[in-house]
Scaffold this active site. Sequence first.
Site, PDB file in Angstrom:
ATOM      1  N   HIS A 161       0.721  -1.277  -0.315  1.00  0.00           N
ATOM      2  CA  HIS A 161       0.363   0.210   0.198  1.00  0.00           C
ATOM      3  C   HIS A 161       0.696   1.254  -0.126  1.00  0.00           C
ATOM      4  O   HIS A 161       0.270   2.528  -0.038  1.00  0.00           O
ATOM      5  CB  HIS A 161      -1.054   0.545   1.313  1.00  0.00           C
ATOM      6  N   HIS A 162       2.625   1.464  -0.793  1.00  0.00           N
ATOM      7  CA  HIS A 162       2.912   2.239  -0.695  1.00  0.00           C
ATOM      8  C   HIS A 162       2.367   3.457  -1.500  1.00  0.00           C
ATOM      9  O   HIS A 162       2.776   4.546  -1.492  1.00  0.00           O
ATOM     10  CB  HIS A 162       4.276   2.053  -0.985  1.00  0.00           C
TER      11      HIS A 162
ATOM     12  N   LYS B 101      -2.750  -2.452  -7.696  1.00  0.00           N
ATOM     13  CA  LYS B 101      -3.095  -2.971  -9.243  1.00  0.00           C
ATOM     14  C   LYS B 101      -2.700  -5.098  -9.529  1.00  0.00           C
ATOM     15  O   LYS B 101      -1.310  -4.822  -8.732  1.00  0.00           O
ATOM     16  CB  LYS B 101      -2.454  -1.970 -10.101  1.00  0.00           C
TER      17      LYS B 101
ATOM     18  N   LYS C 177       6.674  -4.623 -10.629  1.00  0.00           N
ATOM     19  CA  LYS C 177       7.411  -4.055 -11.661  1.00  0.00           C
ATOM     20  C   LYS C 177       6.432  -2.598 -11.914  1.00  0.00           C
ATOM     21  O   LYS C 177       6.852  -1.864 -12.700  1.00  0.00           O
ATOM     22  CB  LYS C 177       5.903  -4.419 -12.471  1.00  0.00           C
TER      23      LYS C 177
ATOM     24  N   LYS D 169      -3.211  -8.927  -6.507  1.00  0.00           N
ATOM     25  CA  LYS D 169      -3.342  -9.964  -7.696  1.00  0.00           C
ATOM     26  C   LYS D 169      -4.055 -10.609  -6.958  1.00  0.00           C
ATOM     27  O   LYS D 169      -4.363 -10.366  -6.080  1.00  0.00           O
ATOM     28  CB  LYS D 169      -1.883 -11.110  -7.618  1.00  0.00           C
TER      29      LYS D 169
ATOM     30  N   THR E  91       0.812  -6.077 -23.446  1.00  0.00           N
ATOM     31  CA  THR E  91       1.842  -6.562 -22.861  1.00  0.00           C
ATOM     32  C   THR E  91       2.178  -6.940 -23.657  1.00  0.00           C
ATOM     33  O   THR E  91       4.081  -7.686 -24.071  1.00  0.00           O
ATOM     34  CB  THR E  91       1.350  -7.971 -21.691  1.00  0.00           C
TER      35      THR E  91
ATOM     36  N   ASN F 151      -2.780 -14.325 -25.609  1.00  0.00           N
ATOM     37  CA  ASN F 151      -2.500 -13.642 -25.570  1.00  0.00           C
ATOM     38  C   ASN F 151      -1.045 -12.651 -26.104  1.00  0.00           C
ATOM     39  O   ASN F 151      -0.494 -12.160 -27.290  1.00  0.00           O
ATOM     40  CB  ASN F 151      -3.285 -11.745 -25.155  1.00  0.00           C
TER      41      ASN F 151
ATOM     42  N   SER G  32      -2.870  -0.257 -18.622  1.00  0.00           N
ATOM     43  CA  SER G  32      -3.265   0.172 -17.792  1.00  0.00           C
ATOM     44  C   SER G  32      -3.486   1.006 -17.018  1.00  0.00           C
ATOM     45  O   SER G  32      -4.289   1.322 -16.633  1.00  0.00           O
ATOM     46  CB  SER G  32      -3.851  -1.892 -17.285  1.00  0.00           C
TER      47      SER G  32
END
Length: 472
Positions: free
Chosen positions: A66-67, A72, A96, A108, A196, A235, A364
């Site tokens: 939560h920094h 995401k 990332k 996630k 991606t 994908n 995103s």
Amino acid sequence: MSKQATYSLFEDVCKFVDEAASYMQVHPGLLEQIKACNSIFQFNFPLKKADGSYEVMTGYRVQHSHHKLPVKGGIRYSENVEQEEVKGLAALMTFKCALVNVPFGGGKGGVKLDPTKYTAEELERVTRRYTAELIKKKFIGPAIDVPAPDYGTSAREMSWIVDTYEAFNPELINAKGCVTGKPLSQHGIDGRTEATGLGVFFGIREACSVAEDMEEIGLEPGLKGKKVIVQGLGNVGFYSAKYLQEAGAKIIGVAEWNGGIFDEAGLDVEALKAYQTKHKTFEGFGRGTFVSESSELLTYACDILIPAALENQITSENAGDIQAKIIAEAANGPVSQAAESTLLDKGILILPDMYLNAGGVTVSYFEWLKNLSRVSFGKLEKRYDMEKYRKLMGTIENATGERFTEDEKEALIRGASERDLVISGLEETMVDAYHSMNNMRKAKKIKSLRTAAFILALQRIVISYTDLGIFP
């Protein structure tokens, strides 16, 4: 593509963080906080199936850090989903995002199921109930936690998520920003589908552009003629292979869970994908050799190996047999920490997952910004720019007495579309991040680009905490 039962992706990520921290001065307490998962939500819910029977489903959502908020990370549907995997993937998302300077924490989620064994109606019930459970615990929202597609999910599932979220929050004007990877009709963004894979292409292209690095591993600079093997033609794997092929690389092998295909002369990626979509297998494809044990393709000779399927595919068991000069981690965690040291000792250049597949979260981020601003990128200025360029061309024509052709006018006047801007932003992000990471590797005199990437990411996360005054 099986996983070892005792393998923990989360423990691997923590070991990579510890390795990066050894090159820095980090408060021990802060380091433990950075590694820890802040919130873990595991829950069960019933699914009424088409035949009237019931099945208990298990879902997960992990908020690693939560920094920065929101957190995401994607939602995957797979039989392999379990808590340690989701924790590890959430932790990877934290680093990332920090590496590519996207202001999110890592998260996630997933549901333990094989999506191929359920009808579309059953998957919709699962997705909507999963979303409702997240809403009840405030594990989703444009300012809290923003999921996206992952293995086994797509824009379809994201549209069900946003519809469910809006039904629960009819007063929230920014509700569309609760999830990304949505269809364009649901305020998605043009370019997200291939983001991606396109990011993977940009990353490999940049790596191959550094002449001294290519000389070190015995390759010529550039992509032209490079022999590539891809594991996974979903994908990410498909678009990675497609753009590499268009740039002059030769796709000589593709591995899937039910077999692979190999052709030294090169494969037509789009034709292969079309055949796979129709027949659900590569067996019987018009050219090349079918390889029933697809994992064997990982050890075939090639210039670039792209694991684009699941984690833990290159382990201490097969690392010694890898013949590729470059391993480009398009999937999350495909190379175990134990395998990495073997590969580096062999002089193999590893492009780490936390960098290489960051194209999805980068685009995103653009979609999330679009949803918050409630306007498409380029929409406000496009016509103004077109008129400005038209006047400029008219001035040039009057000054020179020459006339542009209609095709030249169209090419020069056309304003940037949303897709143009998205791809431009993605390319800039991937180019900058690669050279920052590579420069860090050389400055620290280390072999591993992954360690360099973690150092950069860790530096940025530490600054976030220290600027809050939480740690000295």
